[in-house]
Design an enzyme around this catalytic site. Structure first.
Site, PDB file in Angstrom:
ATOM      1  N   TYR A 141      -2.101  -0.675  10.889  1.00 21.01           N
ATOM      2  CA  TYR A 141      -2.276  -1.190   9.701  1.00 21.01           C
ATOM      3  C   TYR A 141      -1.136  -0.957   8.992  1.00 21.01           C
ATOM      4  O   TYR A 141      -0.405  -2.008   8.590  1.00 21.01           O
ATOM      5  CB  TYR A 141      -3.621  -0.836   9.019  1.00 21.01           C
ATOM      6  CG  TYR A 141      -3.438  -1.070   7.497  1.00 21.01           C
ATOM      7  CD1 TYR A 141      -3.499  -2.394   6.977  1.00 21.01           C
ATOM      8  CD2 TYR A 141      -3.460  -0.039   6.536  1.00 21.01           C
ATOM      9  CE1 TYR A 141      -3.607  -2.740   5.569  1.00 21.01           C
ATOM     10  CE2 TYR A 141      -3.237  -0.172   5.244  1.00 21.01           C
ATOM     11  CZ  TYR A 141      -3.479  -1.629   4.690  1.00 21.01           C
ATOM     12  OH  TYR A 141      -3.346  -2.109   3.370  1.00 21.01           O
ATOM     13  N   THR A 199       0.993  -1.123   0.010  1.00 22.52           N
ATOM     14  CA  THR A 199       0.014  -0.215   0.053  1.00 22.52           C
ATOM     15  C   THR A 199       0.722   1.239  -0.093  1.00 22.52           C
ATOM     16  O   THR A 199       1.951   1.343   0.542  1.00 22.52           O
ATOM     17  CB  THR A 199      -0.937  -0.057   1.314  1.00 22.52           C
ATOM     18  OG1 THR A 199      -1.600   1.313   1.267  1.00 22.52           O
ATOM     19  CG2 THR A 199      -0.075  -0.214   2.541  1.00 22.52           C
ATOM     20  N   ASP A 200       0.281   2.106  -0.419  1.00 23.02           N
ATOM     21  CA  ASP A 200       0.881   3.707  -0.436  1.00 23.02           C
ATOM     22  C   ASP A 200       0.920   4.201   0.990  1.00 23.02           C
ATOM     23  O   ASP A 200       1.881   5.141   1.362  1.00 23.02           O
ATOM     24  CB  ASP A 200       0.289   4.722  -1.420  1.00 23.02           C
ATOM     25  CG  ASP A 200      -1.373   5.040  -0.928  1.00 23.02           C
ATOM     26  OD1 ASP A 200      -1.881   4.396  -0.041  1.00 23.02           O
ATOM     27  OD2 ASP A 200      -1.802   5.804  -1.525  1.00 23.02           O
ATOM     28  N   GLU A 201       0.074   3.672   1.865  1.00 26.37           N
ATOM     29  CA  GLU A 201       0.225   4.207   3.189  1.00 26.37           C
ATOM     30  C   GLU A 201       1.567   4.085   4.058  1.00 26.37           C
ATOM     31  O   GLU A 201       1.618   4.585   4.998  1.00 26.37           O
ATOM     32  CB  GLU A 201      -0.902   3.413   4.067  1.00 26.37           C
ATOM     33  CG  GLU A 201      -2.277   3.749   3.425  1.00 26.37           C
ATOM     34  CD  GLU A 201      -3.461   3.528   4.433  1.00 26.37           C
ATOM     35  OE1 GLU A 201      -3.476   3.586   5.612  1.00 26.37           O
ATOM     36  OE2 GLU A 201      -4.502   3.639   3.890  1.00 26.37           O
ATOM     37  N   LYS A 254       2.277  -3.478   7.480  1.00 29.11           N
ATOM     38  CA  LYS A 254       2.227  -3.640   6.015  1.00 29.11           C
ATOM     39  C   LYS A 254       3.715  -3.112   5.803  1.00 29.11           C
ATOM     40  O   LYS A 254       4.300  -3.894   5.098  1.00 29.11           O
ATOM     41  CB  LYS A 254       1.257  -2.531   5.106  1.00 29.11           C
ATOM     42  CG  LYS A 254       0.032  -3.218   5.142  1.00 29.11           C
ATOM     43  CD  LYS A 254      -0.327  -4.488   4.566  1.00 29.11           C
ATOM     44  CE  LYS A 254       0.210  -4.747   2.934  1.00 29.11           C
ATOM     45  NZ  LYS A 254      -0.409  -6.142   2.449  1.00 29.11           N
TER      46      LYS A 254
HETATM   47  P1  NAD Z   1      -9.653  -7.523   1.784  1.00 27.47           P
HETATM   48  O1  NAD Z   1      -9.900  -7.171   3.324  1.00 27.47           O
HETATM   49  O2  NAD Z   1     -11.021  -7.082   1.334  1.00 27.47           O
HETATM   50  O3  NAD Z   1      -9.396  -8.779   1.718  1.00 27.47           O
HETATM   51  C1  NAD Z   1      -8.430  -9.586   2.480  1.00 27.47           C
HETATM   52  C2  NAD Z   1      -8.404 -11.157   2.233  1.00 27.47           C
HETATM   53  O4  NAD Z   1      -7.563 -11.740   3.034  1.00 27.47           O
HETATM   54  C3  NAD Z   1      -9.978 -11.609   2.765  1.00 27.47           C
HETATM   55  O5  NAD Z   1     -10.525 -12.464   1.959  1.00 27.47           O
HETATM   56  C4  NAD Z   1      -9.528 -12.239   4.230  1.00 27.47           C
HETATM   57  O6  NAD Z   1     -10.498 -13.553   4.379  1.00 27.47           O
HETATM   58  C5  NAD Z   1      -8.071 -12.939   3.802  1.00 27.47           C
HETATM   59  N1  NAD Z   1      -7.202 -13.110   5.173  1.00 27.47           N
HETATM   60  C6  NAD Z   1      -7.194 -12.382   6.098  1.00 27.47           C
HETATM   61  N2  NAD Z   1      -6.304 -12.738   7.060  1.00 27.47           N
HETATM   62  C7  NAD Z   1      -6.020 -13.985   6.649  1.00 27.47           C
HETATM   63  C8  NAD Z   1      -5.013 -15.001   6.996  1.00 27.47           C
HETATM   64  N3  NAD Z   1      -4.398 -14.786   8.225  1.00 27.47           N
HETATM   65  N4  NAD Z   1      -4.946 -15.970   6.169  1.00 27.47           N
HETATM   66  C9  NAD Z   1      -5.440 -16.183   5.164  1.00 27.47           C
HETATM   67  N5  NAD Z   1      -6.325 -15.445   4.541  1.00 27.47           N
HETATM   68  C10 NAD Z   1      -6.483 -14.204   5.213  1.00 27.47           C
HETATM   69  O7  NAD Z   1      -8.333  -6.543   1.417  1.00 27.47           O
HETATM   70  P2  NAD Z   1      -8.260  -5.749   0.126  1.00 27.47           P
HETATM   71  O8  NAD Z   1      -8.811  -4.488   0.122  1.00 27.47           O
HETATM   72  O9  NAD Z   1      -8.771  -6.799  -0.918  1.00 27.47           O
HETATM   73  O10 NAD Z   1      -6.667  -5.773   0.130  1.00 27.47           O
HETATM   74  C11 NAD Z   1      -5.857  -6.726  -0.343  1.00 27.47           C
HETATM   75  C12 NAD Z   1      -4.274  -6.339  -0.159  1.00 27.47           C
HETATM   76  O11 NAD Z   1      -4.112  -5.328  -1.004  1.00 27.47           O
HETATM   77  C13 NAD Z   1      -3.937  -6.205   1.214  1.00 27.47           C
HETATM   78  O12 NAD Z   1      -2.683  -6.654   1.417  1.00 27.47           O
HETATM   79  C14 NAD Z   1      -3.872  -4.673   1.362  1.00 27.47           C
HETATM   80  O13 NAD Z   1      -2.812  -4.286   2.171  1.00 27.47           O
HETATM   81  C15 NAD Z   1      -3.624  -4.207  -0.091  1.00 27.47           C
HETATM   82  N6  NAD Z   1      -4.165  -2.909  -0.609  1.00 27.47           N
HETATM   83  C16 NAD Z   1      -5.115  -2.646  -0.333  1.00 27.47           C
HETATM   84  C17 NAD Z   1      -5.730  -1.374  -1.142  1.00 27.47           C
HETATM   85  C18 NAD Z   1      -7.345  -0.945  -1.112  1.00 27.47           C
HETATM   86  O14 NAD Z   1      -7.373   0.108  -1.436  1.00 27.47           O
HETATM   87  N7  NAD Z   1      -8.067  -2.027  -0.703  1.00 27.47           N
HETATM   88  C19 NAD Z   1      -4.671  -0.540  -1.732  1.00 27.47           C
HETATM   89  C20 NAD Z   1      -3.469  -1.004  -1.763  1.00 27.47           C
HETATM   90  C21 NAD Z   1      -3.088  -2.251  -1.253  1.00 27.47           C
HETATM   91  O1  DAU Z   2      -4.151   3.894   0.379  1.00 25.71           O
HETATM   92  C1  DAU Z   2      -4.324   2.575   0.350  1.00 25.71           C
HETATM   93  C2  DAU Z   2      -5.360   1.865   1.438  1.00 25.71           C
HETATM   94  O2  DAU Z   2      -6.544   2.436   1.168  1.00 25.71           O
HETATM   95  C3  DAU Z   2      -5.241   0.614   1.708  1.00 25.71           C
HETATM   96  O3  DAU Z   2      -3.910   0.163   2.053  1.00 25.71           O
HETATM   97  C4  DAU Z   2      -6.252   0.182   2.615  1.00 25.71           C
HETATM   98  O4  DAU Z   2      -6.354  -1.295   2.892  1.00 25.71           O
HETATM   99  C5  DAU Z   2      -7.560   0.510   2.515  1.00 25.71           C
HETATM  100  O5  DAU Z   2      -8.423   0.321   3.371  1.00 25.71           O
HETATM  101  C6  DAU Z   2      -7.549   2.199   2.164  1.00 25.71           C
HETATM  102  O6  DAU Z   2      -7.106   2.888   3.459  1.00 25.71           O
HETATM  103  P1  DAU Z   2      -8.131   4.270   3.852  1.00 25.71           P
HETATM  104  O7  DAU Z   2      -8.239   4.343   5.001  1.00 25.71           O
HETATM  105  O8  DAU Z   2      -7.421   5.466   2.939  1.00 25.71           O
HETATM  106  O9  DAU Z   2      -9.429   4.036   3.054  1.00 25.71           O
HETATM  107  P2  DAU Z   2     -11.014   4.194   3.721  1.00 25.71           P
HETATM  108  O10 DAU Z   2     -11.949   3.671   2.888  1.00 25.71           O
HETATM  109  O11 DAU Z   2     -11.053   3.573   5.135  1.00 25.71           O
HETATM  110  O12 DAU Z   2     -10.942   5.898   4.015  1.00 25.71           O
HETATM  111  C7  DAU Z   2     -10.785   6.559   2.763  1.00 25.71           C
HETATM  112  C8  DAU Z   2     -10.720   7.883   3.388  1.00 25.71           C
HETATM  113  O13 DAU Z   2     -12.326   8.504   3.743  1.00 25.71           O
HETATM  114  C9  DAU Z   2      -9.970   8.204   4.504  1.00 25.71           C
HETATM  115  O14 DAU Z   2      -9.398   9.584   4.520  1.00 25.71           O
HETATM  116  C10 DAU Z   2     -10.995   8.293   5.857  1.00 25.71           C
HETATM  117  C11 DAU Z   2     -12.120   8.693   5.323  1.00 25.71           C
HETATM  118  N1  DAU Z   2     -13.407   8.121   5.765  1.00 25.71           N
HETATM  119  C12 DAU Z   2     -13.525   6.747   5.623  1.00 25.71           C
HETATM  120  C13 DAU Z   2     -14.801   6.078   6.352  1.00 25.71           C
HETATM  121  C14 DAU Z   2     -14.715   4.641   6.204  1.00 25.71           C
HETATM  122  C15 DAU Z   2     -14.678   8.748   6.181  1.00 25.71           C
HETATM  123  O15 DAU Z   2     -14.354  10.165   6.129  1.00 25.71           O
HETATM  124  N2  DAU Z   2     -15.754   8.261   6.682  1.00 25.71           N
HETATM  125  C16 DAU Z   2     -15.698   6.998   6.996  1.00 25.71           C
HETATM  126  O16 DAU Z   2     -16.946   6.429   7.307  1.00 25.71           O
END
Ligand code: NAD
Ligand code: DAU
Length: 356
Positions: free
Chosen positions: A161, A135-137, A165
């Site tokens: 989180y 992630t970019d975080e 990561k």
């Molecule tokens: P998600 O939470 O939707 O899915 C995570 C999956 O991992 C689920 O299916 C869960 O059951 C499985 N899981 C959790 N713990 C586990 C374990 N111990 N063993 C096996 N499986 C397990 O997550 P996502 O949003 O699809 O993110 C996927 C990956 O991409 C993550 O590594 C996250 O850090 C990264 N990522 C997400 C975003 C985003 O915007 N969602 C952006 C950048 C990177």
């Molecule tokens: O940047 C990549 C990341 O993006 C991934 O690594 C994470 O897995 C993914 O969850 C996401 O993280 P964020 O914290 O940026 O996403 P989220 O959707 O939780 O929130 C996006 C923005 O919106 C953040 O500034 C918080 C705000 N927010 C979020 C929720 C859930 C609100 O204002 N209200 C809300 O109810």
């Protein structure tokens, strides 16, 4: 390059399931073994049609289970491990960081160790790959005029989180430098699209609009995120798997920076236009400012010039088109998201939104 027999962790979740669909559509001959613990974020329904295909199997299990991982790598002669499995929600990491350290750090370590043995046992073949999806975080938070994060930006994670990561990224990097294990790391910005669990901003807003519930905006709503349609993330991972040299890191992003409040207003406009009946219209009336997230990062932005130059990848879906597709998907898939609003979800929701 092999890419014929993939072990994909976490592919019952949001991005992993989109990746599994993408991969099967583009490379139907590839074997896909999905390892997923089916936590609250994992959902078999994300894979229903895929699992009907003999090339795709789902194994329910934990990435921290070294014996299981070693068995799967050997039994299926895996040549490529794509690692999505994680605890992924920042707010949950603030409520309970332990699971994040277990899955994100210990789980990634377990996969790396099992994959190292698997690779060594075969005489260290050049074509094996371990792609760690991150992630970019990990880069921390930007001010309004700071340049976007590049691959050389120092790590400065701010939440449990992102710290977990960051730890897993460092392990993947170290396994290349120490052992020569062919690892790749990608750091991506915020994804959105189908199968996104309704705890994250975009799906939460869509679901709450359809239910006529408040749309909670943290703090002043001026935080900025860079949004990427999930299908574009999948094509970027494909480009990295095919073209990146072992040990490389690539940033992935949508070049679509938006303030949260502006994004929510865009979603409201789309929902007002697309939904035939809504409990409250216009949905903007539901916008409610709530207590800020502790340690809330102000701005993320990604410099994607390296992946553009080296691999010729760039995002193809505009924010406008991607949001329209996403709102339409949530409108048409009530049967997918309704069962997710379980007792556990309501309990989580109360903790985050009703006890400031
Ligand atoms: P998600 O939470 O939707 O899915 C995570 C999956 O991992 C689920 O299916 C869960 O059951 C499985 N899981 C959790 N713990 C586990 C374990 N111990 N063993 C096996 N499986 C397990 O997550 P996502 O949003 O699809 O993110 C996927 C990956 O991409 C993550 O590594 C996250 O850090 C990264 N990522 C997400 C975003 C985003 O915007 N969602 C952006 C950048 C990177
Ligand atoms: O940047 C990549 C990341 O993006 C991934 O690594 C994470 O897995 C993914 O969850 C996401 O993280 P964020 O914290 O940026 O996403 P989220 O959707 O939780 O929130 C996006 C923005 O919106 C953040 O500034 C918080 C705000 N927010 C979020 C929720 C859930 C609100 O204002 N209200 C809300 O109810």
């Amino acid at each position: 390059m092999a890419l014929n027999r993939l072990l994909v962790t976490g592919a019952a979740g949001f991005i992993g399931s989109n990746f599994a669909h993408y991969w099967h559509r583009h490379y139907p001959q590839s074997r896909l073994i999905i390892l997923d613990a089916l936590t609250y974020a994992g959902n078999r329904a994300n894979l229903t049609d895929l699992l009907a295909h003999p090339q795709v199997d789902l194994v329910e299990g934990n990435i921290c289970d070294r014996t299981l991982v070693a068995r799967l790598l050997k039994e299926y002669a895996i040549d490529t491990l794509v690692h999505f499995a994680a605890e992924s929600h920042v707010d949950r990491s603030i409520l309970g960081p332990e699971a994040f350290v277990q899955t994100n750090v210990v789980g990634t370590f377990t996969l790396l160790e099992a994959f190292r043995t698997h690779w060594q046992d075969q005489g260290k073949p050049e074509q094996l790959r371990f792609l760690h999806v991150s992630t970019d975080e990990v880069y921390g938070s930007l001010g309004p005029n700071d340049p976007a994060f590049s691959e050389t930006t120092p790590y400065a994670p701010n939440s449990p989180y992102s710290a977990s990561k960051a730890g897993s990224d460092h392990l993947a990097r170290a396994y290349y430098h120490t052992y020569g294990l062919p690892t790749l790391i990608t750091n991506c910005s915020n994804n959105y699209g189908p199968y996104h669990f309704p705890e994250k901003l975009i799906p939460l807003m869509c679901v709450n609009m359809l239910l006529g519930k408040p749309l909670p905006i943290y703090g002043d709503g001026q935080n900025i995120r860079d949004w990427l349609f999930v299908e574009d993330h999948c094509s970027a991972l494909d480009a990295v798997l095919r073209g990146a040299a072992p040990g490389e890191t690539y940033n992935i992003g949508g070049e679509a920076e938006v303030k949260n409040i502006d994004l929510v207003n865009l979603l409201c406009d789309l929902m007002n236009d697309l939904a035939p009946d809504l409990p409250i219209r216009p949905t903007q009336e539901l916008i409610t400012y709530v207590t800020d997230r502790p340690g809330h990062d102000r701005r993320y932005a990604m410099d994607i010039s390296k992946i553009q130059a080296d691999l010729g990848w760039q995002p193809s879906v505009t924010l406008e088109d991607g949001l329209k597709k996403t709102v339409t998907w949530y409108l048409e898939h009530r049967d997918w998201w309704m069962p997710l609003l379980s007792e556990e979800y309501q309990h989580y929701y109360k903790q985050i939104y009703e006890y400031p």
